[in-house]
Scaffold this motif. Structure first.
Motif, PDB file in Angstrom:
ATOM      1  N   ASP A 101       0.804  -1.228   0.000  1.00 13.77           N
ATOM      2  CA  ASP A 101       0.000   0.000   0.000  1.00 13.77           C
ATOM      3  C   ASP A 101       0.833   1.273   0.000  1.00 13.77           C
ATOM      4  N   VAL A 102       2.139   1.141  -0.229  1.00 17.24           N
ATOM      5  CA  VAL A 102       2.975   2.350  -0.249  1.00 17.24           C
ATOM      6  C   VAL A 102       2.398   3.354  -1.252  1.00 17.24           C
ATOM      7  N   ARG A 103       2.364   4.612  -0.851  1.00 15.30           N
ATOM      8  CA  ARG A 103       1.847   5.664  -1.740  1.00 15.30           C
ATOM      9  C   ARG A 103       3.011   6.414  -2.362  1.00 15.30           C
ATOM     10  N   VAL A 104       2.956   6.596  -3.676  1.00 17.86           N
ATOM     11  CA  VAL A 104       4.059   7.221  -4.402  1.00 17.86           C
ATOM     12  C   VAL A 104       3.556   8.513  -5.052  1.00 17.86           C
ATOM     13  N   TYR A 105       4.173   9.592  -4.691  1.00 18.44           N
ATOM     14  CA  TYR A 105       3.761  10.906  -5.181  1.00 18.44           C
ATOM     15  C   TYR A 105       4.847  11.535  -6.043  1.00 18.44           C
ATOM     16  N   LEU A 106       4.432  12.498  -6.844  1.00 16.62           N
ATOM     17  CA  LEU A 106       5.394  13.427  -7.439  1.00 16.62           C
ATOM     18  C   LEU A 106       4.649  14.711  -7.778  1.00 16.62           C
ATOM     19  N   GLY A 107       5.383  15.781  -7.831  1.00 17.53           N
ATOM     20  CA  GLY A 107       4.800  17.060  -8.236  1.00 17.53           C
ATOM     21  C   GLY A 107       5.404  17.434  -9.577  1.00 17.53           C
ATOM     22  N   ALA A 108       4.644  17.253 -10.635  1.00 18.43           N
ATOM     23  CA  ALA A 108       5.187  17.547 -11.972  1.00 18.43           C
ATOM     24  C   ALA A 108       5.319  19.052 -12.168  1.00 18.43           C
ATOM     25  N   GLY A 120       2.407   5.555 -15.890  1.00 19.29           N
ATOM     26  CA  GLY A 120       1.307   5.117 -15.023  1.00 19.29           C
ATOM     27  C   GLY A 120       0.892   6.121 -13.965  1.00 19.29           C
ATOM     28  N   PHE A 121       1.547   7.274 -13.908  1.00 17.58           N
ATOM     29  CA  PHE A 121       1.115   8.297 -12.951  1.00 17.58           C
ATOM     30  C   PHE A 121      -0.132   8.984 -13.497  1.00 17.58           C
ATOM     31  N   VAL A 122      -1.025   9.341 -12.590  1.00 19.51           N
ATOM     32  CA  VAL A 122      -2.240  10.055 -13.009  1.00 19.51           C
ATOM     33  C   VAL A 122      -2.348  11.341 -12.200  1.00 19.51           C
ATOM     34  N   LYS A 123      -3.043  12.305 -12.771  1.00 19.84           N
ATOM     35  CA  LYS A 123      -3.302  13.535 -12.030  1.00 19.84           C
ATOM     36  C   LYS A 123      -4.182  13.188 -10.836  1.00 19.84           C
ATOM     37  N   ALA A 127      -7.612  10.402  -9.716  1.00 18.46           N
ATOM     38  CA  ALA A 127      -7.615   9.386  -8.664  1.00 18.46           C
ATOM     39  C   ALA A 127      -8.616   9.771  -7.573  1.00 18.46           C
ATOM     40  N   ASN A 128      -9.510  10.699  -7.926  1.00 21.94           N
ATOM     41  CA  ASN A 128     -10.545  11.163  -6.997  1.00 21.94           C
ATOM     42  C   ASN A 128      -9.948  11.768  -5.719  1.00 21.94           C
ATOM     43  N   LEU A 129      -8.831  12.475  -5.904  1.00 24.24           N
ATOM     44  CA  LEU A 129      -8.173  13.146  -4.769  1.00 24.24           C
ATOM     45  C   LEU A 129      -8.226  14.660  -5.001  1.00 24.24           C
ATOM     46  N   GLY A 130      -7.998  15.405  -3.957  1.00 27.78           N
ATOM     47  CA  GLY A 130      -7.966  16.863  -4.086  1.00 27.78           C
ATOM     48  C   GLY A 130      -6.724  17.301  -4.839  1.00 27.78           C
TER      49      GLY A 130
END
Ligand SMILES: CC(C)(COP(=O)(O)OP(=O)(O)OC[C@H]1O[C@@H](n2cnc3c(N)ncnc32)[C@H](O)[C@@H]1OP(=O)(O)O)[C@@H](O)C(=O)NCCC(=O)NCCS
Length: 137
Positions: A101-108, A120-123, A127-130
């Protein structure tokens, strides 16, 4: 010859990469602290010369954040960025064995989203996130 190394970067190389893409490097003390507190990094070399970089920061198990993906301009659009992201994704797969369940983020950066979408990264909105947020300077 193009080679890829893990956890190998030094401050001079890090600063050179930042300057190459006009980000303006930090002072050596800050760069050194940033690198020392990095979980995992990938450096790409053309013979001895650094030409690309990327790193993962975070708590190493629950939250990981991809940062500082840089390919120096002369080497862009030659799949060096792809090499860097794929190596980082391999490391993430290792972490996923320990915590699926590790969460992987990035700020493009602006208009760089499509580069990351290929892997495979999505905005966040998809992903139904803020929206991602950043503290105003
Ligand atoms: C973004 C960056 C890392 C891409 O690295 P690269 O080695 O040039 O990219 P690659 O050659 O591996 O390209 C892979 C794919 O992404 C696409 N791509 C490359 N740069 C892109 C960009 N700036 N925006 C959108 N897509 C891009 C390529 O067209 C290629 O597509 P394809 O697989 O359909 O052919 C590089 O341009 C860079 O360092 N830019 C300056 C620093 C920066 O902005 N970093 C990102 C911070 S979020």
């Amino acid at each position: 010859m193009i080679t890829i190394k893990e956890n190998n970067i030094n401050v001079e190389e890090f600063n050179l990469l930042y300057d190459s893409v006009n980000w303006g490097h930090y002072n050596n003390e800050i760069s050194s602290k940033a690198l020392n507190n990095t979980f995992y990094s990938v450096s790409v070399y053309d013979d001895e010369k650094i030409i690309g970089f990327g790193r993962i920061i975070g708590d190493t198990i629950c939250f990981l954040y991809i940062q500082d993906i840089i390919v120096i301009p002369k080497y862009q659009n030659k799949k060096i960025g792809t090499m860097i992201i794929n190596k980082i994704l391999d490391k993430i797969k290792e972490v996923q064995k320990e915590n699926p369940d590790v969460r992987v983020y990035l700020g493009a950066s602006k208009n760089k989203e499509s580069f990351y979408e290929k892997f495979g990264f999505v905005k966040r909105s998809k992903a139904n996130l803020g929206e991602g947020m950043i503290l105003k300077k």
